[in-house]
Design a protein around this motif. Structure first.
Motif, PDB file in Angstrom:
ATOM      1  N   SER A   1       0.985  -1.071  -0.276  1.00 52.41           N
ATOM      2  CA  SER A   1       0.002   0.069  -0.194  1.00 52.41           C
ATOM      3  C   SER A   1       0.519   1.487   0.462  1.00 52.41           C
ATOM      4  N   LYS A   2       1.921   1.234   0.364  1.00 51.40           N
ATOM      5  CA  LYS A   2       2.822   2.079   0.550  1.00 51.40           C
ATOM      6  C   LYS A   2       2.931   2.582  -1.247  1.00 51.40           C
ATOM      7  N   ILE A   3       3.437   1.774  -2.023  1.00 57.94           N
ATOM      8  CA  ILE A   3       3.045   2.159  -3.810  1.00 57.94           C
ATOM      9  C   ILE A   3       2.401   3.189  -3.821  1.00 57.94           C
ATOM     10  N   PRO A   4       2.761   4.099  -4.885  1.00 56.18           N
ATOM     11  CA  PRO A   4       1.614   4.910  -4.998  1.00 56.18           C
ATOM     12  C   PRO A   4       0.584   4.280  -6.130  1.00 56.18           C
ATOM     13  N   GLY A   5      -0.441   4.890  -5.060  1.00 54.60           N
ATOM     14  CA  GLY A   5      -2.123   4.509  -6.263  1.00 54.60           C
ATOM     15  C   GLY A   5      -2.418   3.123  -7.071  1.00 54.60           C
ATOM     16  N   THR A   6      -2.073   3.222  -8.258  1.00 53.11           N
ATOM     17  CA  THR A   6      -2.812   2.246  -8.813  1.00 53.11           C
ATOM     18  C   THR A   6      -0.973   0.428  -8.776  1.00 53.11           C
ATOM     19  N   PHE A   7      -0.062   2.053  -8.758  1.00 53.03           N
ATOM     20  CA  PHE A   7       1.280   1.104  -8.574  1.00 53.03           C
ATOM     21  C   PHE A   7       1.067   0.039  -7.750  1.00 53.03           C
ATOM     22  N   ALA A   8       0.403  -0.555  -7.519  1.00 54.76           N
ATOM     23  CA  ALA A   8       0.461  -1.351  -6.109  1.00 54.76           C
ATOM     24  C   ALA A   8       0.599  -2.272  -7.004  1.00 54.76           C
ATOM     25  N   VAL A   9       0.074  -2.808  -7.952  1.00 55.61           N
ATOM     26  CA  VAL A   9      -0.476  -4.167  -8.694  1.00 55.61           C
ATOM     27  C   VAL A   9       0.779  -4.479  -9.054  1.00 55.61           C
ATOM     28  N   VAL A  10       1.808  -3.410  -9.730  1.00 59.22           N
ATOM     29  CA  VAL A  10       3.243  -3.640  -9.694  1.00 59.22           C
ATOM     30  C   VAL A  10       3.351  -4.755  -8.520  1.00 59.22           C
ATOM     31  N   GLY A  11       3.814  -4.273  -7.087  1.00 61.39           N
ATOM     32  CA  GLY A  11       4.316  -4.761  -7.152  1.00 61.39           C
ATOM     33  C   GLY A  11       3.526  -6.224  -6.232  1.00 61.39           C
ATOM     34  N   MET A  12       2.130  -6.556  -6.394  1.00 61.00           N
ATOM     35  CA  MET A  12       2.008  -8.179  -6.793  1.00 61.00           C
ATOM     36  C   MET A  12       2.544  -8.972  -8.275  1.00 61.00           C
ATOM     37  N   PHE A  13       3.206  -8.194  -9.143  1.00 62.31           N
ATOM     38  CA  PHE A  13       3.552  -9.158 -10.076  1.00 62.31           C
ATOM     39  C   PHE A  13       4.937  -9.649  -9.858  1.00 62.31           C
ATOM     40  N   PHE A  14       5.426  -8.513  -9.482  1.00 62.66           N
ATOM     41  CA  PHE A  14       7.059  -9.144  -8.983  1.00 62.66           C
ATOM     42  C   PHE A  14       7.097 -10.232  -8.072  1.00 62.66           C
ATOM     43  N   VAL A  15       5.939 -10.097  -6.838  1.00 61.56           N
ATOM     44  CA  VAL A  15       6.308 -10.951  -6.073  1.00 61.56           C
ATOM     45  C   VAL A  15       5.731 -12.376  -6.705  1.00 61.56           C
ATOM     46  N   GLN A  16       4.797 -12.347  -7.710  1.00 64.43           N
ATOM     47  CA  GLN A  16       4.702 -13.529  -8.116  1.00 64.43           C
ATOM     48  C   GLN A  16       6.100 -13.454  -9.519  1.00 64.43           C
ATOM     49  N   LEU A  17       6.973 -12.955  -9.924  1.00 63.76           N
ATOM     50  CA  LEU A  17       8.026 -12.922 -10.611  1.00 63.76           C
ATOM     51  C   LEU A  17       9.113 -14.011  -9.717  1.00 63.76           C
ATOM     52  N   PHE A  18       9.130 -13.766  -8.182  1.00 62.60           N
ATOM     53  CA  PHE A  18       9.852 -14.074  -7.236  1.00 62.60           C
ATOM     54  C   PHE A  18       9.709 -15.670  -7.335  1.00 62.60           C
ATOM     55  N   ILE A  19       8.343 -15.482  -6.855  1.00 58.97           N
ATOM     56  CA  ILE A  19       7.767 -16.831  -6.375  1.00 58.97           C
ATOM     57  C   ILE A  19       7.913 -18.137  -7.270  1.00 58.97           C
ATOM     58  N   ASN A  20       7.827 -17.821  -8.531  1.00 54.56           N
ATOM     59  CA  ASN A  20       7.652 -18.312 -10.008  1.00 54.56           C
ATOM     60  C   ASN A  20       9.068 -19.387  -9.395  1.00 54.56           C
ATOM     61  N   PHE A  21      10.340 -18.749  -9.062  1.00 53.35           N
ATOM     62  CA  PHE A  21      11.599 -19.812  -8.893  1.00 53.35           C
ATOM     63  C   PHE A  21      11.944 -20.639  -8.182  1.00 53.35           C
ATOM     64  N   PHE A  22      10.443 -20.690  -7.559  1.00 49.88           N
ATOM     65  CA  PHE A  22      10.701 -21.420  -6.223  1.00 49.88           C
ATOM     66  C   PHE A  22       9.438 -22.908  -6.580  1.00 49.88           C
ATOM     67  N   ILE A  23       8.451 -21.741  -7.456  1.00 46.96           N
ATOM     68  CA  ILE A  23       6.788 -22.635  -7.563  1.00 46.96           C
ATOM     69  C   ILE A  23       6.752 -23.150  -9.388  1.00 46.96           C
ATOM     70  N   PRO A  24       7.971 -23.201  -9.792  1.00 44.07           N
ATOM     71  CA  PRO A  24       7.067 -23.014 -11.199  1.00 44.07           C
ATOM     72  C   PRO A  24       6.138 -24.049 -12.055  1.00 44.07           C
ATOM     73  N   SER A  25       5.682 -24.621 -10.852  1.00 41.39           N
ATOM     74  CA  SER A  25       3.950 -24.759 -11.376  1.00 41.39           C
ATOM     75  C   SER A  25       3.487 -24.213 -12.035  1.00 41.39           C
ATOM     76  N   GLY A  26       2.287 -24.297 -12.604  1.00 40.99           N
ATOM     77  CA  GLY A  26       1.818 -22.472 -12.523  1.00 40.99           C
ATOM     78  C   GLY A  26       0.483 -22.463 -11.975  1.00 40.99           C
ATOM     79  N   SER A  27      -0.144 -24.114 -11.982  1.00 37.83           N
ATOM     80  CA  SER A  27      -1.513 -24.305 -11.307  1.00 37.83           C
ATOM     81  C   SER A  27      -1.296 -24.691  -9.767  1.00 37.83           C
ATOM     82  N   GLY A  28       0.664 -24.376  -9.082  1.00 37.26           N
ATOM     83  CA  GLY A  28       1.243 -25.028  -7.685  1.00 37.26           C
ATOM     84  C   GLY A  28       1.247 -22.946  -7.511  1.00 37.26           C
ATOM     85  N   GLN A  29       2.018 -22.577  -8.562  1.00 33.41           N
ATOM     86  CA  GLN A  29       1.487 -20.969  -7.571  1.00 33.41           C
ATOM     87  C   GLN A  29       0.544 -20.090  -7.325  1.00 33.41           C
TER      88      GLN A  29
END
Length: 468
Positions: free
Chosen positions: A355-383
């Protein structure tokens, strides 16, 4: 003595942990967090068929640390909670096993190659589009591996290299995964968890899919043309030639009327599913029934008979065991966090951070979290099974549409799959093609950067236009 030490060092060479080992570690880590994190919860209400968190209702509750025996129990409980999705994956895998066994897919690919091989450069967009469509509809992924030798043989026969051959297939399927308009393994799983209508937002996904596909085709065609003009331009130019892979004969398989009827059955089945979803409100159960019908009819038409059909069906299910059960293991992480009452605490902390990310740019933070997690869970359904239970309430708290949270997962999973060394499909394709991972990174990194930019712009557009 020195030789013995060298041998010991080779034996102890670090290897990436197995995906199930990583998930098991995450389950244990989630359990340990119940001892250190403050237990807490939000109030929840039902609204328009969705369970949503009440903003501002978070409060601390009595601690409920997870015991070692409860950690073990979390895995079967996770399997139970995600049983519908797991069996859905199994049955679709079985159906695809039958279709593959009939030889219809192989024959169609060979027919396409033989018809257009005199116009080699045109094969690149045609094959990439052809592989992206099943990637976007049935989640074509592991199945790409079996076509790699064909793709490389075609590419080399046309004066290109192994990277071109693999890219036509792998990147084509990945574009479909990123678009994922009807992908049951990523979008279907994520949307069902997020409680949004199944395969909704298809128009927006289609637009972004086309953009991803065009950029990928442009990269592969540009590279292929340069390699044909000057073979030294190839990132594999200094490596030994791999004539054994290029020796496949693309005239060995004849596309018959039987193959055509099998493919027509598949098309008819998918059309019925699409109509059922959008007109009759079908969901996973109805879709699974249709897939079963597709497999049975395709097997009989394809000449496998009853026993052969079910042999192929069970073999197809075996091929997806790895990915299907990951969903249950991933769900076990959620089970532990729910029982230990720390899930809402994590959601609250993430919401405070993003929420500290300005306005609608918060979704960008969610995207980079998903990028990072994919390294540990490469299965799409598992992720999806691991992250969407957290990202869904988080999107509610941040006043971001749940559909956009699904898009953030989808793009993070798809983009990362092109370079992720824990992605079994990617590494298997590279191994079969004889392409060193470092050479692949050197080739693909510019496209990955471009795709990240496209994903970010797409997510911001989805927020601004209120995609739901």
């Amino acid at each position: 003595m020195q030789q013995e030490k060298q041998l010991t060092n080779k034996k102890r060479k670090w290897e990436l942990p197995h995906t199930y080992a990583l998930l098991s570690f995450m389950i244990v880590l989630a359990a340990l967090s119940t001892y250190f994190l403050t237990a807490g919860s939000f109030d929840r209400v039902e609204k328009n068929g969705r369970t949503i968190l009440v903003e501002g209702s978070y409060q601390a509750v009595e601690s409920s640390p997870i015991t070692p025996f409860e950690i073990l129990q979390a895995i079967p409980l996770g399997m139970e909670d995600s049983a519908q999705i797991i069996f859905y994956i199994f049955l679709i895998g079985g159906t695809f096993g039958v279709i593959t066994k009939t030889g219809a897919i192989d024959a169609a690919v060979y027919a396409l190659v033989n018809r257009l091989k005199n116009n080699g450069v045109l094969l690149i967009p045609i094959i990439m589009i052809a592989f992206s469509i099943p990637g976007a509809t049935i989640g074509l992924s592991e199945e790409v591996i079996i076509f790699v030798p064909i793709g490389i043989a075609v590419a080399k026969a046309l004066g290109y290299d192994s990277i071109t051959g693999m890219s036509m297939l792998n990147l084509g399927a990945v574009c479909g995964f990123v678009g994922g308009m009807l992908n049951p393994f990523t979008v279907g799983v994520a949307q069902s968890i997020a409680e949004v209508p199944l395969f909704s937002g298809i128009s927006f996904r289609l637009i972004i899919y086309v953009i991803f596909l065009i950029t990928a085709i442009a990269l592969v065609m540009s590279y292929a043309i340069k390699v044909k003009k000057d073979p030294s331009y190839s990132y594999l130019a200094d490596l030994p030639k791999q004539d054994s892979i290029a020796s496949s004969n693309t005239e060995q398989i004849v596309f018959t009327r039987k193959h055509a009827f099998v493919l027509l059955t598949v098309v008819a089945g998918f059309t019925l599913n699409v109509v059922g979803i959008f007109q009759w409100g079908w969901y996973l159960t109805e879709m699974t029934g249709t897939f079963l019908a597709i497999g049975l009819v395709a097997g009989i038409i394809g000449g496998l008979r009853i026993n052969g059909t079910f042999d192929a069906f069970t073999n197809g299910m075996k091929d997806v065991v790895y990915g299907a059960l990951i969903v249950g293991f991933a769900r076990a992480i959620l089970v532990v966090m729910e029982q230990g009452q720390v899930l809402d605490t994590i959601v609250y902390q993430l919401s405070e951070m993003i929420s500290k990310i300005p306005g609608t740019f918060a979704v960008v933070g969610m995207f980079f979290v998903q990028l990072f997690i994919n390294f540990f869970i490469p299965s799409g359904s598992g992720q999806a099974a691991t992250t969407m239970p957290i990202m869904t309430p988080l999107s509610d708290l941040l006043d971001i549409q749940r559909q956009v949270a699904v898009l953030a997962f989808q793009y993070g999973d798809g983009v990362m799959s092109t370079i992720n060394p824990t992605n079994g499909v990617l590494m298997a394709c590279l191994a079969l093609a004889g392409i060193p991972y470092t050479r692949w990174i050197k080739y693909i990194w510019k496209l990955v950067v471009l795709w990240i930019i496209i994903a970010i712009v797409g997510l911001l557009a989805a927020v601004w236009f209120g995609i739901s």
